[in-house]
Design a protein around this motif. Structure first.
Motif, PDB file in Angstrom:
ATOM      1  N   SER A 146       2.362   1.805  -3.526  1.00 35.88           N
ATOM      2  CA  SER A 146       1.441   2.159  -4.610  1.00 35.88           C
ATOM      3  C   SER A 146       0.685   3.460  -4.365  1.00 35.88           C
ATOM      4  O   SER A 146      -0.087   3.879  -5.212  1.00 35.88           O
ATOM      5  CB  SER A 146       0.429   1.024  -4.809  1.00 35.88           C
ATOM      6  OG  SER A 146      -0.316   0.801  -3.623  1.00 35.88           O
ATOM      7  N   ASN A 147       0.881   4.118  -3.207  1.00 28.18           N
ATOM      8  CA  ASN A 147       0.156   5.356  -2.889  1.00 28.18           C
ATOM      9  C   ASN A 147       0.896   6.556  -3.480  1.00 28.18           C
ATOM     10  O   ASN A 147       1.969   6.934  -3.003  1.00 28.18           O
ATOM     11  CB  ASN A 147       0.030   5.516  -1.369  1.00 28.18           C
ATOM     12  CG  ASN A 147      -0.904   6.650  -0.996  1.00 28.18           C
ATOM     13  OD1 ASN A 147      -1.213   7.524  -1.794  1.00 28.18           O
ATOM     14  ND2 ASN A 147      -1.362   6.628   0.247  1.00 28.18           N
ATOM     15  N   ALA A 169       0.831  -1.204   0.000  1.00 26.80           N
ATOM     16  CA  ALA A 169       0.000   0.000   0.000  1.00 26.80           C
ATOM     17  C   ALA A 169       0.867   1.256   0.000  1.00 26.80           C
ATOM     18  O   ALA A 169       0.572   2.229  -0.703  1.00 26.80           O
ATOM     19  CB  ALA A 169      -0.924  -0.016   1.216  1.00 26.80           C
ATOM     20  N   THR A 170       1.933   1.254   0.777  1.00 28.57           N
ATOM     21  CA  THR A 170       2.843   2.400   0.812  1.00 28.57           C
ATOM     22  C   THR A 170       3.499   2.613  -0.544  1.00 28.57           C
ATOM     23  O   THR A 170       3.640   3.744  -1.019  1.00 28.57           O
ATOM     24  CB  THR A 170       3.924   2.178   1.887  1.00 28.57           C
ATOM     25  OG1 THR A 170       3.296   1.964   3.156  1.00 28.57           O
ATOM     26  CG2 THR A 170       4.848   3.373   1.984  1.00 28.57           C
ATOM     27  N   ASP A 201       0.144   9.697  -3.338  1.00 28.25           N
ATOM     28  CA  ASP A 201      -0.051  10.953  -2.618  1.00 28.25           C
ATOM     29  C   ASP A 201       0.940  11.158  -1.479  1.00 28.25           C
ATOM     30  O   ASP A 201       0.936  12.217  -0.849  1.00 28.25           O
ATOM     31  CB  ASP A 201      -1.480  10.997  -2.059  1.00 28.25           C
ATOM     32  CG  ASP A 201      -2.521  10.935  -3.161  1.00 28.25           C
ATOM     33  OD1 ASP A 201      -2.246  11.482  -4.247  1.00 28.25           O
ATOM     34  OD2 ASP A 201      -3.597  10.334  -2.945  1.00 28.25           O
ATOM     35  N   LEU A 202       1.750  10.178  -1.175  1.00 28.61           N
ATOM     36  CA  LEU A 202       2.689  10.292  -0.057  1.00 28.61           C
ATOM     37  C   LEU A 202       3.904  11.131  -0.451  1.00 28.61           C
ATOM     38  O   LEU A 202       4.433  10.994  -1.560  1.00 28.61           O
ATOM     39  CB  LEU A 202       3.146   8.905   0.395  1.00 28.61           C
ATOM     40  CG  LEU A 202       2.058   7.968   0.936  1.00 28.61           C
ATOM     41  CD1 LEU A 202       2.664   6.612   1.259  1.00 28.61           C
ATOM     42  CD2 LEU A 202       1.409   8.560   2.181  1.00 28.61           C
ATOM     43  N   ARG A 212       6.883   8.561   2.877  1.00 23.43           N
ATOM     44  CA  ARG A 212       7.033   7.246   2.252  1.00 23.43           C
ATOM     45  C   ARG A 212       8.241   6.496   2.826  1.00 23.43           C
ATOM     46  O   ARG A 212       8.144   5.324   3.203  1.00 23.43           O
ATOM     47  CB  ARG A 212       7.180   7.396   0.736  1.00 23.43           C
ATOM     48  CG  ARG A 212       7.145   6.088  -0.023  1.00 23.43           C
ATOM     49  CD  ARG A 212       7.451   6.319  -1.490  1.00 23.43           C
ATOM     50  NE  ARG A 212       6.512   7.257  -2.102  1.00 23.43           N
ATOM     51  CZ  ARG A 212       5.362   6.882  -2.656  1.00 23.43           C
ATOM     52  NH1 ARG A 212       5.019   5.617  -2.664  1.00 23.43           N
ATOM     53  NH2 ARG A 212       4.574   7.780  -3.216  1.00 23.43           N
TER      54      ARG A 212
END
Length: 647
Positions: free
Chosen positions: A49-50, A46-47, A52-53, A58
């Motif tokens: 593929s996100n 999840a980290t 917006d971080l 990240r």
């Protein structure tokens, strides 16, 4: 384009780490361990593929996942966090930071014997060096990645393709083709993008080395892969490569159409990495069609991207094309300036070619050839600096070194020969000792069987026959004339039991079915007799082995091995069920005995082998076979014996 392919290969190595098993620490319950592993794995994905971080958030989240993985003992996931951080910096063109985390990951993987992870980390370190214009260093790490793959061509395919890319860029096309073909040996196990890129490397090398007649097979393979799953980047690369070939062979208009088609495949994700080369092709096709102004516009776009991304080979080619465009526009001063910039990068490339060649020669252990080349380079350098007077001294030194080397070589050879002879004598003595041990163990085993036979005869059959005699004596009536029917019947039953016991003892010595019907039938009968006793349920399976009938000595030895293994199960395993398998493949006979009993510690057993295991091992050695034992407390025991019937 090269950067984008390296990004794709990096994604493949990251996904490969997700596929590895990670048992964690054994002091956690199975359900809890699996749940923790899935939770941390999902958190890392999840980290990653996100979008917006921020960079700081990240990286911090990845580090926290690494700490949790370390506490739980999930080594694969801990390596994954280092891979993800390095990949983040790699994609952001921060190759120094990426290399720091890839190097940490490699040391971690090496420490915990994660060979697949070690292979991927070294491959990615090489990619960092390649994009920093250090192909010689990159090649060293790519070759190291190939070594960690342990002959697994599917795992090493990415590193092999990267090596092929280096040699293709340095115009060593035969080596580029060779490494690309090795990368393709993994077949369908290799990712389609890697296979397609390997075919592209071969196709480009064929075009550049005047072997275009061999190109159709590569073109067909690329088109087949594109039909199976269209990849815009691979298709654009294919069109650019075909466009360059058409341009070089005089088909400028067709090349221009292919350049337009490649431009139509660009997206926001790949434009920076692929478009510069397409713009170069478009510029050259426009120049060939006498549209100098359009060519200059496309080259300006290509130059901006090459400078921004630091693609030095692309920058070198763009300068060369800009010199040609300026010359066509009669701007000779501009042409000379661009040509000067091109020559600076070209000279730099030549230096790198020498370094790569030397490293390659070292990796291939071409010591003699490498020494001659280094000596030749040193001699030329001395002549260029005017140090001609040192030539004779160097020659004398070389002659003296050769004489000393020859003397040392002769001395070392004699020492080596003496050591070889001594080792051979030691091996012969050890072999004799081993044969004596085997013979001694077999004799001891035979003595044990004789004792067991004597005990069976004395305690079993002897006692029963004494009872028969006593029963017959009592069957007479007191007056000596008539027979007591009840006692007579009892005596007859005892006699039948004695006969049965005699047959059992004879069967244990050499089963009748062994000589008549072969080893499979004898083992099946023995398993049936154990089932009838009710002490253990034995399932016997014969696969292509019913007609196996080796000579009686070999058959009897195999039967004794199975008998001793099942006796161990009956005496020690406390098992409910055992499976006996007999299978034949070509000239190899395999015996497998597996039980669901309490198992044992192999490390302790190795120090405390009883007579039973000793007899089994020596019988296997007598047959020149191989035996594998797998067991642990609470998990039963698995024994596999393989025997070559010809030997």
């Amino acid at each position: 384009m090269k950067k984008y392919i390296l990004v794709l290969l990096l994604a493949i190595t990251v996904s490969a780490l997700y596929g590895e098993s990670d048992p964690g620490r054994g002091n956690l319950p199975d359900d809890q361990r699996i749940a923790d592993s899935i939770r941390i794995d999902s958190f890392i994905r999840a980290t990653s593929s996100n979008p917006d971080l921020t960079e700081a958030v990240r990286i911090q989240l990845f580090k926290e996942a690494g700490v949790q993985s370390n506490q739980k003992g999930f080594r694969r996931l801990e390596a994954m966090t280092l891979m993800e951080i390095g990949s983040f910096y790699f994609n952001a063109d921060n190759y120094d930071s990426a290399r720091v985390f890839f190097t940490k990951g490699f040391e971690f993987a090496k420490q915990h014997k994660l060979d697949r992870a070690a292979c991927n980390f070294t491959n990615n370190i090489g990619s960092c060096y390649l994009l920093q214009n250090k192909p010689a260093r990159a090649l060293q790490f790519y070759l190291q990645a190939i070594d960690y793959a342990r002959q697994d061509t599917a795992l090493s395919a990415s590193a092999l393709l990267n090596v092929a890319t280096i040699f293709c860029d340095l115009h060593q096309y035969s080596k580029a083709i060779s490494y690309s073909e090795i990368a393709l040996r993994g077949g369908d196990k290799v990712a389609p993008v890697v296979r397609a890129s390997a075919h592209l490397r071969i196709l480009k090398s064929l075009y550049k080395s005047d072997r275009a007649a061999e190109a159709p097979a590569q073109i067909a393979a690329i088109e087949e892969l594109l039909q199976a799953g269209d990849n815009p980047v691979i298709r654009a690369q294919f069109q650019v490569l075909q466009g360059h070939h058409l341009l070089e062979t005089g088909f400028s208009q067709k090349a221009d159409l292919l350049a337009d088609a490649a431009l139509g495949l660009l997206t926001d994700e790949n434009e920076d990495y692929l478009s510069a080369e397409i713009y170069n092709l478009k510029a050259m096709t426009q120049l060939a069609l006498h549209n100098t102004k359009n060519a200059t516009l496309y080259l300006a776009k290509a130059l901006a991207i090459a400078k921004k991304k630091g693609e030095w080979m692309l920058l070198r080619d763009t300068y060369f094309n800009m010199a040609k465009a300026a010359e066509a526009g009669k701007q000779f001063e501009e042409a000379n300036r661009y040509l000067h910039l091109y020559e600076e990068l070209k000279d730099k490339t030549r230096g790198e070619e020498v370094a790569v060649l030397l490293n390659t020669l070292e990796s291939e252990y071409e010591t003699e050839k490498r020494s001659r080349q280094i000596n030749q380079l040193q001699l030329e350098h001395s002549l260029q600096e005017g140090q001609i007077r040192q030539k004779n001294l160097i020659n004398y030194a070389l002659i003296g070194a050769l004489i000393i080397t020859a003397g040392l070589s002769l001395l070392l050879y004699r020492i080596y020969r003496q050591k070889q002879q001594l080792q051979q004598r030691m091996i012969s003595e050890l072999e004799k000792d081993r044969e004596l041990d085997i013979t001694r163990s077999i004799l001891l085993g035979q003595e044990e069987e004789r004792k067991r036979l004597a005990k069976d005869l004395h305690d079993g059959l002897g006692g029963m026959l004494s009872s028969v005699k006593f029963a017959f004596q009592r069957s007479k009536a007191t007056d000596g004339a008539s027979i007591n029917e009840t006692r007579y019947t009892h005596a007859s039953d005892l006699l039948d039991q004695s006969i049965t016991e005699l047959r059992r003892i004879a069967h244990n010595m050499i089963p009748e079915s062994l000589a008549k019907y072969g080893i499979a039938a004898a083992i099946r009968d023995y398993c049936t007799s154990i089932n009838k006793s009710g002490e253990l349920k034995v399932v016997f399976q014969s696969m292509n082995a019913d007609d196996v009938k080796p000579d009686l000595t070999v058959s009897n030895t195999i039967f004794r091995i199975v008998q001793e293994l099942l006796n161990n199960v009956l005496r020690h395993a406390q098992a409910q069920q055992a499976i006996v398998q007999l299978s034949r493949e070509s000239n190899t006979l395999s015996i497998t005995v597996e039980d669901d009993g309490r198992g044992f510690d192999l490390s302790v057993s190795a120090k405390e082998d009883g007579m039973g295991w000793c007899n089994i091992r020596n019988r296997v050695k007598f047959l020149k076979g191989q035996m594998d034992i797998q067991s642990s407390p609470g998990n039963g025991t698995y024994v596999h014996v393989a025997i070559n019937l010809k030997s």
